[in-house]
Design an enzyme around this catalytic site. Structure first.
Site, PDB file in Angstrom:
ATOM      1  N   PHE A 166       1.373 -13.843  15.626  1.00  0.00           N
ATOM      2  CA  PHE A 166       1.727 -12.426  15.666  1.00  0.00           C
ATOM      3  C   PHE A 166       0.627 -11.683  16.391  1.00  0.00           C
ATOM      4  CE2 PHE A 166       4.632  -9.364  13.671  1.00  0.00           C
ATOM      5  CZ  PHE A 166       5.714 -10.180  13.418  1.00  0.00           C
ATOM      6  N   GLU A 177       3.029   2.268   2.747  1.00  0.00           N
ATOM      7  CA  GLU A 177       2.881   3.075   3.954  1.00  0.00           C
ATOM      8  C   GLU A 177       2.501   4.523   3.654  1.00  0.00           C
ATOM      9  OE1 GLU A 177       6.141   2.889   6.713  1.00  0.00           O
ATOM     10  OE2 GLU A 177       5.259   4.380   8.044  1.00  0.00           O
ATOM     11  N   GLU A 196       7.893  -8.353  16.740  1.00  0.00           N
ATOM     12  CA  GLU A 196       6.826  -9.009  17.480  1.00  0.00           C
ATOM     13  C   GLU A 196       6.941 -10.530  17.359  1.00  0.00           C
ATOM     14  OE1 GLU A 196       3.501  -6.499  16.734  1.00  0.00           O
ATOM     15  OE2 GLU A 196       2.229  -8.250  16.542  1.00  0.00           O
ATOM     16  N   LEU A 218       3.436  -5.446   5.270  1.00  0.00           N
ATOM     17  CA  LEU A 218       3.984  -6.149   4.106  1.00  0.00           C
ATOM     18  C   LEU A 218       2.855  -6.615   3.190  1.00  0.00           C
ATOM     19  CD1 LEU A 218       6.906  -8.140   5.804  1.00  0.00           C
ATOM     20  CD2 LEU A 218       7.040  -6.067   4.423  1.00  0.00           C
ATOM     21  N   GLY A 276       6.506   0.055  -4.308  1.00  0.00           N
ATOM     22  CA  GLY A 276       6.974   0.644  -5.561  1.00  0.00           C
ATOM     23  C   GLY A 276       7.398  -0.417  -6.559  1.00  0.00           C
ATOM     24  N   HIS A 330       7.184   4.038  14.703  1.00  0.00           N
ATOM     25  CA  HIS A 330       7.361   2.939  13.763  1.00  0.00           C
ATOM     26  C   HIS A 330       6.617   3.087  12.445  1.00  0.00           C
ATOM     27  CE1 HIS A 330       8.343  -1.086  12.560  1.00  0.00           C
ATOM     28  NE2 HIS A 330       7.100  -1.505  12.578  1.00  0.00           N
ATOM     29  N   ASP A 366       8.680  12.697   2.351  1.00  0.00           N
ATOM     30  CA  ASP A 366       8.788  13.631   1.229  1.00  0.00           C
ATOM     31  C   ASP A 366       7.479  13.741   0.443  1.00  0.00           C
ATOM     32  OD1 ASP A 366      11.346  13.385   2.149  1.00  0.00           O
ATOM     33  OD2 ASP A 366      12.209  12.635   0.279  1.00  0.00           O
ATOM     34  N   GLY A 420      10.672   0.532  -2.670  1.00  0.00           N
ATOM     35  CA  GLY A 420      10.471  -0.519  -1.667  1.00  0.00           C
ATOM     36  C   GLY A 420       9.449  -1.516  -2.188  1.00  0.00           C
ATOM     37  N   GLY A 466       9.798   5.716  -5.446  1.00  0.00           N
ATOM     38  CA  GLY A 466      10.029   4.831  -4.303  1.00  0.00           C
ATOM     39  C   GLY A 466      10.228   3.410  -4.805  1.00  0.00           C
ATOM     40  N   LEU A 514      14.157  -1.868  15.749  1.00  0.00           N
ATOM     41  CA  LEU A 514      13.004  -2.749  15.908  1.00  0.00           C
ATOM     42  C   LEU A 514      13.396  -4.140  16.400  1.00  0.00           C
ATOM     43  CD1 LEU A 514       9.955  -3.153  15.341  1.00  0.00           C
ATOM     44  CD2 LEU A 514      10.623  -3.970  13.080  1.00  0.00           C
ATOM     45  N   GLN A 531       1.947   4.828  14.640  1.00  0.00           N
ATOM     46  CA  GLN A 531       2.155   3.706  15.555  1.00  0.00           C
ATOM     47  C   GLN A 531       3.515   3.737  16.243  1.00  0.00           C
ATOM     48  OE1 GLN A 531       2.659  -0.552  13.986  1.00  0.00           O
ATOM     49  NE2 GLN A 531       0.745  -0.631  15.127  1.00  0.00           N
ATOM     50  N   ARG A 578      -2.103  -0.318  13.136  1.00  0.00           N
ATOM     51  CA  ARG A 578      -1.843  -1.424  12.226  1.00  0.00           C
ATOM     52  C   ARG A 578      -1.470  -2.693  12.982  1.00  0.00           C
ATOM     53  NH1 ARG A 578       2.603  -3.615  10.310  1.00  0.00           N
ATOM     54  NH2 ARG A 578       4.095  -1.946  10.713  1.00  0.00           N
ATOM     55  N   ARG A 636      -0.336  -3.538  19.081  1.00  0.00           N
ATOM     56  CA  ARG A 636       0.839  -2.741  19.430  1.00  0.00           C
ATOM     57  C   ARG A 636       0.485  -1.515  20.258  1.00  0.00           C
ATOM     58  NH1 ARG A 636       3.979  -3.269  13.610  1.00  0.00           N
ATOM     59  NH2 ARG A 636       4.613  -5.422  13.953  1.00  0.00           N
ATOM     60  N   HIS A 661       5.826   1.197  17.990  1.00  0.00           N
ATOM     61  CA  HIS A 661       6.022  -0.244  18.193  1.00  0.00           C
ATOM     62  C   HIS A 661       6.516  -0.449  19.621  1.00  0.00           C
ATOM     63  CE1 HIS A 661       7.513  -4.313  17.755  1.00  0.00           C
ATOM     64  NE2 HIS A 661       7.009  -4.382  16.555  1.00  0.00           N
TER      65      HIS A 661
END
Lengths: 259, 595
Positions: free
Chosen positions: B117, B396, B253, B413, B17, B365, B219, B14, B12, B250, B238, B407, B284, B240
């Site tokens: 937020f 995640e 928020e 993040l 990773g 979400h 996966d 992202g 991964g 999305l 969740q 969450r 949320r 959203h």
């Protein structure tokens, strides 16, 4: 409405050369995204149809394609771009983006594109030590604003593969790499503008740009690509500081938003 | 088949990773990153509004407040030792991102800009606090770009478009590597390594309306379940509250953080009734339920299944005045703070949010559950804390658990960065001390057989309709509200679909190169496994907590359910365990949750 797709196909395991294939979809809505319709073809009619996609809302940059002759993200273009909402039929032609080797159907080899990207040193370079108080470096909102536009780039290659100069000579770094260089050259925290301008001042750098402007409308993030390239060219000639001052002066003429 | 050897393999690319890869590399490990996408396509890039950290740049803030808000937001299911790590290390994590070059928006004094937020408050005044550090409304994009840039600078080895499909374990139960298919050629690769870090993100594609990318098919959880390892808290997924109606895209928020208001069909600001104190900035789960209830009561827009999110200066200023705040906004402000949102709304809904309200409805979400880990990102083999040596998870896909039952916005993040770097550091330390584990015999055999079976299926069921039925069943019965009858029905549907998948599947593409028909079929198999364990976990938890809302058990039950769910797939049966207690080490005992 009915959608008639004409799709450029090529399977390296079977085909000697690419060919066009037609597919028809019924019950298409004006608000359907092209990528959804490609999925309908793949999932309902022909599972061998091959393309890249991921986020499906114009952010990840996977699904750049040439659609009705224009570079677009398939997930960011709706049927109503090509037909009136009350039309009975829409014709959509889809082919791979140009200038990169086609691997299968709509998938191209992105490595040459990313190799140009890496050539402009796409990372912050500074020998300045971090602030002694352990906090963030300071940067004024104006210093931040002058490279805002080029931070939006998602590396989808729509710009580079719309550029006739790149089609003619794929050793040209291309608009996307210059946009990425711009993002660092005008970042007040970066100290390697000279190194990047050396790369971009070389024969395969920014001067291969003939200001054809194809890249700007091709950008799905609405980055002013040609303008960014122009600023990089000007920085090569007049120095980064000259362009930076000019950009900050331009900002001051636009009133700040009210909060 | 090819075999590669590395100290650490990260799956991964992202935020988690890439952060893990950077830290593993900086700590001396020889690292490879394996991803089924080009790294810049990862879903971190779609995160919009901000990354939470108590920098206190605009007003007083403390990590302890961030921690409490996270615990409360998670409806007291979050492990407080993990939440402490998250909130405390968030501050240095943000500073580190800035030093890497992340172009945060700035305050007039040059510090990082922060916005309000949902669920983030000043714990004394109870008012929303500005804690979300942001780069316009493309914060995730800037995080992904910045981390990828650093990986290029540090010459991290990437295997782009390699789809990981199996976890290898040695005889003595250590992680021994992963098996992946090179998408371009169809060839199998064995990545033999001392440590593996799973960072593959979520599985929102289990539901029919989702903000998640097509690639988010869960996966890694499916791979580990099939290797006999448990998942944790899978019932907590969740929704959203503000997905663009119809598409699920999305709408951050941050829109409400900048003053946007939710309105029902009668133009009422309905959140005043559900969360009298912080209204549209409640967490949320609370807002998603409120929207569903408004719609059920016939108060959707024109009686249809959506409400309005209104960020037009006229509306925002009206409510700012009502709240006694001196601040006012204009159209330019909206354009500068939320450019991507404006773009999405214009392109996909034909709405200009500066002039008109945005049609929104809840969208699947984020998975709070996932691969169980301890606070060192080590994967748990059992609820008693026994680990699998050499195996790590972050982001995640992991469940540490910092998000508990729900969450808070911006914490995903933060989670990526904080636990990504822990995973990278710990995996590198482990690799220094450990020898290379022995590969099992015929390491790629299982994947090879699975793919051969899928490729040669002679049945009559295509993957598309099976996937659509699964997604609809999950949306109908394992979504915002759940009941025993609905969940049970879904389990039956999923079992039927699994049977169909296993015995009657057919795909069109029998080739080797870029066979996305085959890969999507494999992903569907993974999703069917996850759908079943998710539904089974939801059926077992007879209470309502955070995102898990049972109409037949509407109350939170701390007496019986202040515990995590562990779930295994033993062949055709699902096994559950609820022995792992929630960590309360910060001392936040469960309280009634009001906003």
């Amino acid at each position: 409405m009915k959608a008639i797709f004409r799709i450029r196909r090529y399977n390296p395991e079977k085909d000697k050369k690419p060919y066009w294939q037609e597919f028809t979809l019924e019950d298409v809505l004006p608000t359907d995204r092209v990528v959804e319709l490609l999925h309908r073809i793949k999932w309902e009619q022909d599972g061998t149809l091959t393309f890249r996609r991921s986020c499906a809302h114009g952010v990840c940059g996977s699904d750049a394609m040439r659609i009705n002759g224009v570079n677009l993200l398939a997930c960011k273009v709706l049927v109503r771009t090509f037909a009136r909402d009350d039309a009975e039929e829409v014709k959509i032609q889809v082919e791979p983006i140009l200038g990169l080797p086609v691997l299968k159907d709509l998938i191209v080899d992105m490595e040459p594109f990313f190799s140009h990207y890496r050539a402009i040193l796409p990372y912050l370079i500074t020998s300045e030590p971090p602030p002694a108080d352990g906090r963030e470096r300071r940067q004024s909102p104006q210093e931040r604003a002058i490279f805002d536009d080029t931070t939006k780039c998602i590396l989808c290659a729509c710009c580079t593969t719309s550029c006739p100069s790149f089609w003619a000579n794929d050793s040209y770094v291309g608009p996307a790499a210059i946009v990425q260089a711009h993002r660092f050259i005008f970042d007040s925290r970066d100290q390697a503008a000279d190194q990047r301008l050396n790369v971009l001042g070389a024969p395969d750098g920014a001067w291969r740009c003939r200001t054809i402007f194809n890249c700007t409308p091709a950008c799905p993030r609405e980055i002013k690509v040609t303008q960014a390239i122009g600023e990089v060219k000007l920085a090569i000639v007049r120095g980064v500081e000259h362009v930076r001052q000019q950009k900050i002066a331009d900002l001051k003429e636009t009133p700040a938003p009210e909060e | 088949m090819q075999t590669h050897q590395f100290d650490v393999v990260v799956v991964g690319a992202g935020g988690a990773g890439l952060m893990a890869a950077l830290y593993a590399s900086q700590n001396g490990a020889n690292v490879a990153v394996v991803s089924k996408l080009y790294p810049t396509r990862s879903h971190t890039g779609t995160a919009q509004g901000g990354i939470g950290a108590a920098l206190g740049n605009l007003e007083e803030d403390r990590w302890e407040w961030h921690a409490f808000d996270t615990v409360k937001g998670g409806d007291y299911l979050a492990d407080q030792d993990a939440v402490k790590v998250l909130a405390e290390q968030a501050v240095s994590a943000i500073i580190e991102l800035e030093l890497m070059g992340l172009p945060f928006d700035r305050n007039p004094d040059g510090t990082i800009s922060q916005r309000r937020f949902g669920g983030h408050t000043n714990n004394i005044t109870k008012k929303p606090v500005r804690r979300a550090c942001h780069a316009a409304d493309r914060t995730g994009h800037m995080i992904l770009q910045t981390l990828y840039q650093q990986c290029i600078k540090n010459q991290i080895r990437f295997f782009d478009e390699y789809h990981a499909m199996d976890q290898l374990l040695s005889d003595d139960g250590r992680s021994a590597g992963v098996v992946a298919v090179e998408i371009g050629s169809g060839e199998l690769h064995v990545f033999h390594s001392k440590a593996v870090i799973w960072a593959t993100g979520g599985w929102g594609r289990l539901w029919s309306v989702t903000s998640n990318a097509h690639s988010l098919t869960g996966d890694a959880p499916a791979i580990l379940l099939r290797r006999g390892l448990p998942m944790e808290d899978m019932e907590f997924f969740q929704f959203h509250p503000t997905g663009l109606y119809g598409l699920g895209v999305l709408i951050t928020e941050g829109v409400r953080g900048e003053g946007g208001i939710l309105l029902n069909g009668k133009s009422e600001r309905f959140m005043e009734r559900y969360a009298p104190s912080i209204k549209d900035l409640a967490s949320r789960d609370v807002i998603s339920r409120a929207i569903y209830l408004e719609i059920q009561a016939g108060r959707g827009i024109g009686g249809r299944p959506y409400v309005h999110l209104d960020v037009t200066p006229k509306t925002v200023n009206r409510y700012l005045a009502e709240a006694g705040e001196s601040r006012r906004i204009d159209g330019n402000y909206v354009i500068q703070k939320l450019p991507d949102i404006l773009d999405f709304c214009r392109v996909y809904a034909g709405v200009d949010p500066v002039e008109d309200p945005i049609p929104v409805a809840p969208t699947a979400h984020y998975g709070m559950g996932g691969i169980p880990t301890n606070i060192d990102a080590e994967v748990l083999a059992k609820p008693d804390g026994t680990i699998v040596p050499g195996l790590y998870a972050a982001g995640e896909v992991g469940c540490v658990s910092v998000h508990g039952a729900n969450r808070l916005g911006t914490n995903s993040l933060t989670d990526l960065i904080v636990f990504g770097r822990i995973a990278g550091r710990k995996a590198a330390e482990y690799a220094k001390s450990a020898g290379m584990p022995a590969l099992p015999p015929d390491p790629a055999g299982k994947v090879s057989a699975e793919l051969a079976r899928l490729r040669s299926g002679k049945g009559s069921s295509r993957p598309g309709p099976i996937r659509a039925k699964m997604q609809q069943a999950m949306m109908d019965h394992v979504g915002v509200f759940r009941t025993e009858a609905g969940i049970s029905e879904t389990i039956q549907i999923i079992r039927g679909l699994k049977e169909q998948f296993n015995t009657d599947l057919v795909i069109d593409d029998r080739g080797q190169q870029f066979n996305t028909d085959l890969l999507e079929a494999w992903e569907l198999g993974a999703m069917l496994d996850l759908a079943e364990v998710t539904a089974a976990s939801a059926l077992a938890r007879t209470e309502s907590r955070g995102a898990h809302s049972r109409e037949d058990y509407p109350k939170r039950d701390d007496q019986n359910w202040l515990v995590h769910s562990f779930v295994w797939q033993d062949g055709d049966t699902i096994r559950l365990d609820h022995s792992r207690k929630v960590d309360l080490s910060l001392g936040h005992e469960p309280m009634e949750r009001v906003y």
